[in-house]
Design a protein around this motif. Structure first.
Motif, PDB file in Angstrom:
ATOM      1  N   PHE A   1      33.237  50.964  27.332  1.00  0.00           N
ATOM      2  CA  PHE A   1      34.427  50.041  28.891  1.00  0.00           C
ATOM      3  C   PHE A   1      33.671  49.079  29.113  1.00  0.00           C
ATOM      4  N   PRO A   2      32.383  48.280  28.748  1.00  0.00           N
ATOM      5  CA  PRO A   2      31.080  47.426  30.116  1.00  0.00           C
ATOM      6  C   PRO A   2      32.060  47.373  30.739  1.00  0.00           C
ATOM      7  N   ASP A   3      32.590  46.494  31.391  1.00  0.00           N
ATOM      8  CA  ASP A   3      33.534  45.781  32.840  1.00  0.00           C
ATOM      9  C   ASP A   3      34.997  45.893  32.459  1.00  0.00           C
ATOM     10  N   ASP A   4      35.405  45.748  33.686  1.00  0.00           N
ATOM     11  CA  ASP A   4      37.085  45.622  33.552  1.00  0.00           C
ATOM     12  C   ASP A   4      37.683  44.763  32.313  1.00  0.00           C
ATOM     13  N   THR A   5      36.794  44.017  31.946  1.00  0.00           N
ATOM     14  CA  THR A   5      38.142  42.527  30.801  1.00  0.00           C
ATOM     15  C   THR A   5      38.718  44.059  29.728  1.00  0.00           C
ATOM     16  N   SER A   6      37.455  45.260  29.320  1.00  0.00           N
ATOM     17  CA  SER A   6      38.149  45.853  28.015  1.00  0.00           C
ATOM     18  C   SER A   6      38.785  46.951  28.435  1.00  0.00           C
TER      19      SER A   6
END
Length: 275
Positions: A178-183
Motif C-alpha cells: 500500500f504505497p499510497d492512498d490510491t492502493s
C-alpha cells in the motif's frame, strides 16, 4: 529449568494408556518425556536437569539419552560438555508432520466447532498480496446470514481477517503493498481509504491480538477475527465470525472475540504451533 511435561498418569511406571485396552511402554514414555523437555529449552539440557525435571533415576536418564543420541533425536551441544540439544531427526519429523498438514480440513473442523457455539457464519481466510481468499466457510444457522463462497476474494484492508493478516507484516512489506492512498480501494463508505488510517488500525489490531470490521466489506455485516499460526509462530491464516448488523450487539463483542480467539488457537495447535 524446563517444565516437566504433563502426564496422563500419577507415577512414572503407570502403564495406563489413553487408548482403552492398551498399555504403554514405560521406557518409551520416559524417552518421549525427555524429548518434550526440549520444547521449553533453547539452550540445551544436561542429564541432571532432565533427571530432576522428570523424577527418574539418573542411570535411566543416561541410558535413554544415549539411545536418543544414537538414533539422532538428541545430539551433544558443541562446545558445552555434558549438554544436549535436539538432533536432526526431530527436525526431519517436524518437517514430515508439517508437509502432512491440511489447513482446509483442519480448518473446517475448528470452524465448525466455533459455529456450533455461536450460530453465526465462521470463515477462514489466507492472504494473496492485497486480498484475502476464503478457504473455509461454515454457514450460520439463522435465516438471515452472510452470503459468501469458498474461493471468493476481498480486499484485505476491508475485512477483519485481512487486517489480522496484514498486521503480521513488517512496515516495509506494508509500504510495498500500500504505497499510497490510491492502493486502498473501498467497498463501502466505512472502508479504510488512507494509508494513515490503515497503519493506525493495524497497530491496534497488532496490540490487542485480534481484528474487527463494522460494515467495511459489506454494509450489513460486522466481523471479528483472530490469527492462525504455524509451527514457526507465523500468522498464516485468520479465523473470523461474521454477524449481520441486525443481530450485532456491542456488548457481545467480547464474547465473539473470545470464541474466535479460542477457535483460532485450537486450529493453530493442530497445525503444530506452540501458544
Amino acid at each position: 529449568m524446563a517444565r516437566s511435561p504433563q502426564r496422563l498418569s500419577g507415577t512414572p511406571d503407570d502403564q495406563t494408556s489413553p487408548i482403552p485396552g492398551r498399555v504403554t511402554a514405560p521406557a518409551l514414555r520416559r524417552g518421549l518425556d525427555i524429548l518434550e523437555l526440549f520444547l521449553d529449552s533453547s539452550e540445551g539440557l544436561r542429564v541432571p536437569e532432565m533427571t530432576a525435571a522428570l523424577g527418574i533415576p539418573r542411570a535411566s536418564t543416561h541410558e535413554l539419552v544415549g539411545a536418543l543420541v544414537d538414533r539422532g533425536y538428541l545430539q551433544p551441544k558443541p562446545g558445552s560438555a555434558g549438554q544436549f540439544v535436539l538432533g536432526v531427526k526431530t527436525f526431519q519429523l517436524g518437517g514430515a508432520y508439517e508437509r502432512s498438514l491440511d489447513i482446509v480440513e483442519a480448518g473446517r473442523e475448528a470452524a465448525r466447532a466455533v459455529a456450533a457455539e455461536c450460530g453465526e457464519t465462521v470463515q477462514i481466510v489466507v492472504r494473496d498480496e492485497r486480498v484475502v481468499v476464503y478457504i473455509v466457510r461454515i454457514d450460520s444457522t439463522h435465516s438471515v446470514r452472510l452470503v459468501s463462497d469458498v474461493g471468493s476474494r476481498l480486499p484485505a484492508h476491508c475485512t477483519a481477517g485481512g487486517k489480522v493478516l496484514l498486521a503480521s507484516l513488517s512496515p516495509e512489506e506494508l509500504a510495498t503493498l500500500f504505497p499510497d492512498d490510491t492502493s486502498l480501494l473501498p467497498m463501502t463508505t466505512r472502508s479504510i481509504d488512507t494509508v494513515e488510517r490503515l497503519n493506525r488500525e493495524l497497530a491496534e489490531t497488532r496490540e490487542r491480538g485480534w481484528g474487527e470490521e463494522y460494515c467495511e466489506s459489506n454494509q450489513d455485516v460486522a466481523c471479528v477475527a483472530a490469527p492462525v499460526r504455524n509451527p514457526r509462530g507465523e500468522c498464516v491464516a485468520a479465523m473470523s465470525i461474521s454477524i449481520p448488523t441486525i443481530r450485532w450487539q456491542d456488548d457481545k463483542r467480547a464474547d465473539y472475540v473470545a470464541l474466535v480467539s479460542t477457535g483460532a488457537r485450537e486450529l493453530s495447535t493442530r497445525l503444530g504451533a506452540r501458544l
